[in-house]
Scaffold this active site. Sequence first.
Site, PDB file in Angstrom:
ATOM      1  N   GLU A  71       0.881  -1.173   0.000  1.00  0.00           N
ATOM      2  CA  GLU A  71       0.000   0.000   0.000  1.00  0.00           C
ATOM      3  C   GLU A  71       0.910   1.211   0.000  1.00  0.00           C
ATOM      4  O   GLU A  71       1.617   1.467   0.971  1.00  0.00           O
ATOM      5  CB  GLU A  71      -0.927  -0.008   1.212  1.00  0.00           C
ATOM      6  N   CYS A 118      -1.421   9.065   3.044  1.00  0.00           N
ATOM      7  CA  CYS A 118      -1.431   8.523   1.692  1.00  0.00           C
ATOM      8  C   CYS A 118      -2.780   8.748   1.029  1.00  0.00           C
ATOM      9  O   CYS A 118      -2.858   8.960  -0.177  1.00  0.00           O
ATOM     10  CB  CYS A 118      -1.071   7.048   1.710  1.00  0.00           C
TER      11      CYS A 118
END
Length: 476
Positions: free
Chosen positions: A241, A276
Amino acid sequence: MSNIDVVNPYTAEQVFSQPSETFAAVSARVDAGQQAARAWQALSPHERAGHVLKALDYFRDNAEEIAAGITREMGKPLAAASEELTYMLERAEYLCRFATDGALAPIRHPQYEDEHFEGRIECRAKGVVYIITPWNYPLFCAINGSVCALLSGNAVLLKHTSTPSVGAHFEQAFGSMAGIDHLLSQAVVDFDVSARIIEEADINHLVFTGSVQGGRVVQQSIAKRAFNENVPDPFIQCSLELGGSDAAYIAEDADLDQAVLWTVKIGRLHNSGQSCCAVKRVFVHASLYDEFLHRAQAVMDAEVSGDPMAAETTLGPLYGGRKAVSGLLDMVKQAQRLGAKLCTGGEIETHGGTEFLKPTLLADVTGQMRVLKEETFGPVLPVMKVVDDAEGVEQVCNSRYGLTASIFTRSRERAERFVAAVDTGTVYVNRCNFVDARLGWIGQHASGNGSLALAPEGLQAFSARKSVNVDPGNLS
């Protein structure tokens, strides 16, 4: 071998210093983890969930110490660190509930069975999961992998060197459960030793959350491991990720109060913009454009930068210090040179000798500007006017990343068209920057390799599969 040093982003005080552990020392703990996993996986998922739930009490009992350590090590305001702990516990409790409710139960398709065939696919523990987790959400990112891995019957090796106190707390909480030691161990290692762990140690799965470049480096080590004939499991799976440049589209029928709250206050400014899945690009229908900018500026101007230990502070220092501030400021100046309008911010302010970038709002941005093309890890929000849904979707999709995208609208039909059109791991409707344990967390394209964490399916993602094929004809 290098030293692991951590400096308080606000005071510049060194808060942690320790030589990197050797590969031999960590490898021995991995071997101990393999033995622990064999005993742990003998328990039922329901039993494992019970032990994990009990272990979570450690975080409740030490909440103040844990939050203060996070603030010292990465600069998150103390209130935000405490909030992260609260929601981490909620997330972990959901994961335990999934395990108890049968997320790891054998999968069967009885509609395809007959007198000559029955079958099932079982979820089995893999062994030891190596988890490399980042500094920006030290509790969230660590719990995503660790609890999924533990509930699935695995042991964990956790690398958390940017916020080492969190790694130590995880080891204290989860290291010994059900009378089994070495279920979770912290690894305080440098990049070279970490690479050797991936390439040479007896691990069975890797989880990495971090930058795109970090993902590339990890994948290189995964590739080297495939040629190592001395490891029992050369072809391990890797859950990635990575970064994002997540976009929000505010349609002409949006609730503007809701849209501003989510995209600006929560989507962009939470954790000083260091997320993120933060909203890093906003596209607003022309009919709402001017009013959105007016309200967004008011939200940004109300933020308070400063000492993250102070109750009034809403924005802590950027983790990367002066380099991070100047990098963002360079992107803002480049956008201005190319015609963007600076609504607010765009300059440095100093608190306690530490530089902060004032929350920055840019209007009239174009696709040639770095603020739209690159990931901005800080309080900078570029906004573009669009004429209709088609242009809004086109701009949202104009990115190499694929973590999340969001739309704000009152129309379910419009929302579903948007969901179908964008290609990201998560699509939000009337919210953003919100990770819910009940849904899988997925990164596509440059944001990850499509691996899944959280949700009932996330427990299965940390499991090995075993097909059981039975001819029932002669069985009683």
